[in-house]
Design a protein around this motif. Structure first.
Motif, short mmCIF file in Angstrom:
data_model
loop_
_atom_site.label_atom_id
_atom_site.label_comp_id
_atom_site.label_asym_id
_atom_site.label_seq_id
_atom_site.Cartn_x
_atom_site.Cartn_y
_atom_site.Cartn_z
N UNK A 74 0.88 -1.21 -0.14
CA UNK A 74 0.01 -0.05 0.08
C UNK A 74 0.77 1.05 0.03
N UNK A 75 0.77 2.06 -0.89
CA UNK A 75 1.29 3.45 -0.94
C UNK A 75 0.30 4.68 -0.58
N UNK A 76 0.86 5.40 0.50
CA UNK A 76 -0.02 6.34 0.92
C UNK A 76 0.22 7.48 -0.08
N UNK A 77 -0.14 8.74 0.15
CA UNK A 77 -0.04 9.82 -0.78
C UNK A 77 1.37 9.77 -1.25
N UNK A 78 1.50 9.75 -2.61
CA UNK A 78 2.78 9.71 -3.54
C UNK A 78 3.38 11.08 -3.52
N UNK A 79 4.58 11.33 -3.17
CA UNK A 79 5.05 12.81 -3.30
C UNK A 79 6.11 13.12 -4.34
N UNK A 80 6.22 14.10 -5.05
CA UNK A 80 7.26 14.24 -5.80
C UNK A 80 8.64 14.45 -5.28
N UNK A 81 8.51 15.32 -4.16
CA UNK A 81 9.98 15.92 -3.78
C UNK A 81 10.21 15.05 -2.47
N UNK A 82 9.26 15.03 -1.37
CA UNK A 82 9.48 14.31 -0.16
C UNK A 82 9.22 12.81 -0.40
N UNK A 83 10.14 12.13 0.69
CA UNK A 83 9.79 10.50 0.52
C UNK A 83 8.37 10.35 0.66
N UNK A 84 7.86 8.97 0.25
CA UNK A 84 6.52 8.48 0.33
C UNK A 84 6.39 7.64 1.19
N UNK A 85 5.07 7.22 1.68
CA UNK A 85 5.14 6.21 2.90
C UNK A 85 4.50 4.88 2.24
N UNK A 86 5.21 3.68 2.49
CA UNK A 86 4.88 2.47 1.80
C UNK A 86 4.80 1.63 3.11
N UNK A 87 3.45 0.90 2.93
CA UNK A 87 3.14 0.12 3.91
C UNK A 87 3.10 -1.50 3.35
N UNK A 88 3.75 -2.54 3.99
CA UNK A 88 3.63 -3.84 3.49
C UNK A 88 2.87 -4.69 4.69
N UNK A 89 2.05 -5.52 4.64
CA UNK A 89 1.47 -6.08 5.49
C UNK A 89 0.67 -7.48 5.17
N UNK A 90 0.40 -8.42 5.93
CA UNK A 90 -0.49 -9.55 5.86
C UNK A 90 -1.94 -9.38 6.30
N UNK A 91 -2.71 -9.84 5.57
CA UNK A 91 -4.11 -9.98 5.93
C UNK A 91 -4.95 -11.07 5.08
N UNK A 92 -5.99 -11.50 5.76
CA UNK A 92 -6.86 -12.48 5.25
C UNK A 92 -8.27 -11.70 4.77
N UNK A 93 -8.09 -10.31 5.02
CA UNK A 93 -9.43 -9.75 4.64
C UNK A 93 -9.13 -8.98 3.23
N UNK A 94 -9.74 -9.97 2.23
CA UNK A 94 -9.80 -9.73 0.82
C UNK A 94 -10.50 -8.51 0.38
N UNK A 95 -11.31 -8.13 1.48
CA UNK A 95 -12.31 -6.82 0.99
C UNK A 95 -11.81 -5.66 0.91
N UNK A 96 -10.82 -5.42 1.45
CA UNK A 96 -9.80 -4.15 1.18
C UNK A 96 -9.01 -4.05 0.26
N UNK A 97 -8.88 -5.29 -0.56
CA UNK A 97 -7.80 -5.20 -1.75
C UNK A 97 -8.36 -4.26 -3.13
N UNK A 98 -7.66 -3.97 -3.63
CA UNK A 98 -7.92 -2.81 -4.95
C UNK A 98 -9.24 -1.88 -4.47
N UNK A 99 -9.13 -1.50 -3.47
CA UNK A 99 -10.29 -0.28 -3.09
C UNK A 99 -9.65 0.83 -2.51
N UNK A 100 -9.90 2.02 -2.76
CA UNK A 100 -9.34 3.21 -2.33
C UNK A 100 -9.62 3.32 -0.88
N UNK A 101 -8.57 3.64 -0.17
CA UNK A 101 -8.77 3.57 1.19
C UNK A 101 -7.56 4.61 1.75
#
Length: 212
Positions: free
Chosen positions: A126-153
């Motif tokens: 998951x990438x949070x708001x991608x920024x052109x100048x400052x570093x951007x936040x990346x999140x890597x995780x495990x989940x069994x909740x398929x309902x959150x995949x490929x949906x904007x959050x």
């Protein structure tokens, strides 16, 4: 359509530079009529020249912005192909990607994406708001909740749905940066191949994953 978008994205800073020069020249020289061969520029009043100067300065600032960016900056959003050896549509991407050694997976900001590794392990990126100048936040995780995949959050909503034990990596990343994720005694190298930031449309990260 894809090649047109690619050309515009790769050269819009140059077009902006020359456009800025043109507007600055108009603001400086159009006090009197100016003739360039068959082209005749009329006299422009003070207000018009001031507006032209402002537009020129803004356009000239864009190449500087692109130079300082920690990302590949483009005008119109056009995510890269999932596989760098394969040319796909500029406006399509796969919702569930297979990431082999040396292959890139593309993630869109705000959309959690399931990545399947050759070992059978599955991580969600998951990438949070991608920024052109400052570093951007990346999140890597495990989940069994398929309902959150490929949906904007948004990040705050997503992190509120996860236990801390599910989070494998959380940090700020930059283009060409390499990071390590550990899970079940294995280490995975995460390389940020490209950060793609667009003036119009969604932003993306292209990431390579390898098992150490």
């Amino acid at each position: 359509m894809e090649w047109i978008t690619a050309i515009i994205n790769s050269s819009f800073d140059k077009l902006s530079f020359f456009g800025g020069i043109a507007f600055i020249m108009v603001s400086v020289f159009c006090i009197n009529p100016v003739v360039f061969g068959p082209i005749k520029l009329p006299t422009i009043d003070k207000i018009g020249r001031s507006v032209s100067a402002i537009i020129g300065i803004i356009l000239l600032a864009i190449p500087l912005f692109v130079f300082l960016a920690n990302a590949n900056v483009g005008l119109f959003s056009a995510p890269p192909s999932e596989n760098k050896n394969h040319t796909g549509s500029a406006f399509s991407f796969i919702s569930s990607a297979y990431a082999g050694v040396g292959n890139a997976v593309t993630i869109q900001q705000y959309y959690p994406k399931l990545v399947k590794l050759p070992s059978g392990e599955q991580f969600v990126f998951f990438a949070d708001n991608i920024k052109p100048i400052k570093p951007s936040k990346l999140l890597i995780f495990k989940t069994d909740d398929k309902g959150i995949l490929d949906k904007k959050i948004k990040y705050k909503s997503l992190i509120g749905k996860l236990e801390r034990s599910q989070v494998l990596f959380e940090g700020s990343v930059t283009q060409d940066g390499t990071y390590v994720v550990e899970h079940k005694g294995k280490k995975y190298s995460i390389k940020i191949d490209e950060v793609l930031w667009y003036l119009y449309g969604a932003d993306y990260m292209s990431i390579s994953i390898s098992e150490n």
